[in-house]
Design an enzyme around this catalytic site. Sequence first.
Site, short mmCIF file in Angstrom:
data_model
loop_
_atom_site.label_atom_id
_atom_site.label_comp_id
_atom_site.label_asym_id
_atom_site.label_seq_id
_atom_site.Cartn_x
_atom_site.Cartn_y
_atom_site.Cartn_z
N ASP A 1 -6.89 1.55 0.26
CA ASP A 1 -6.81 1.79 2.60
C ASP A 1 -8.15 0.91 2.38
O ASP A 1 -8.98 0.76 2.04
CB ASP A 1 -6.28 3.42 3.00
CG ASP A 1 -7.55 4.35 2.22
OD1 ASP A 1 -8.24 3.64 1.40
OD2 ASP A 1 -7.11 5.18 3.07
N LYS B 1 1.07 -1.08 0.14
CA LYS B 1 -0.14 0.47 -0.28
C LYS B 1 0.41 1.59 -0.08
O LYS B 1 0.65 2.39 -0.94
CB LYS B 1 -1.11 -0.89 1.41
CG LYS B 1 -1.92 0.90 1.28
CD LYS B 1 -2.85 0.82 2.65
CE LYS B 1 -1.88 1.69 3.78
NZ LYS B 1 -2.85 1.56 4.29
#
Length: 213
Positions: free
Chosen positions: A138, A120
């Site tokens: 997210d 991420k």
Amino acid sequence: MNQKKREAIFDRLAECIPNPTTELNYSNPFELLVAVILSAQATDKGVNKATEKLFKVASTPEKMLELGEEGLKEYIKTIGLYNTKAKNIIETSRILVERYGGQIPRTRKELEALPGVGRKTANVILNTAFGEAVIAVDTHIFRVANRTGLAPGKTVREVEDRLMKVTPKRHLKDAHHLLILHGRYTCTARKPKCGKCCIYDLCEFPDKSKYVE
């Protein structure tokens, strides 16, 4: 959800959010990397408050190493998990200086090899610092993708892969921030603001009528 509706959703979000970008404050790729590492399980507001002072003294890997782990902790102790984050940031700074001449590597593989950097975070750097068409999923994006029916998936990676497949090419570069900002301010976790949502008629959330005030 069909592709025509997906395209309409992204077109609408792009109209409603004319400046889709991160809310983390930074002035170079290294500062962004530090801010993103610090943002895990923390708010952007809290991170910005800490980095406002930190970046005045340590805006490069070299200066971060001079500050040292204990010195860094003094600036970030208001942020959760600050001990681990300080250790990772100092080690990452050392690797950047020793292997990359103080520069941030531009491949996901190299970024993910840095301490404290997962897929991420790597995607955030690639997208926000270097303008690559990737999407970092997210909690906000995961929720929006599933709730709206845009790109449902049981795991973060499933949602990322599906978004990369169905997002119109013209919106791929901004999709990450369009979805985050929509999730942060409109399609919120507990009480989504469905009555003020610009994609209300396109959204396939079955309970959306309950949240119209």
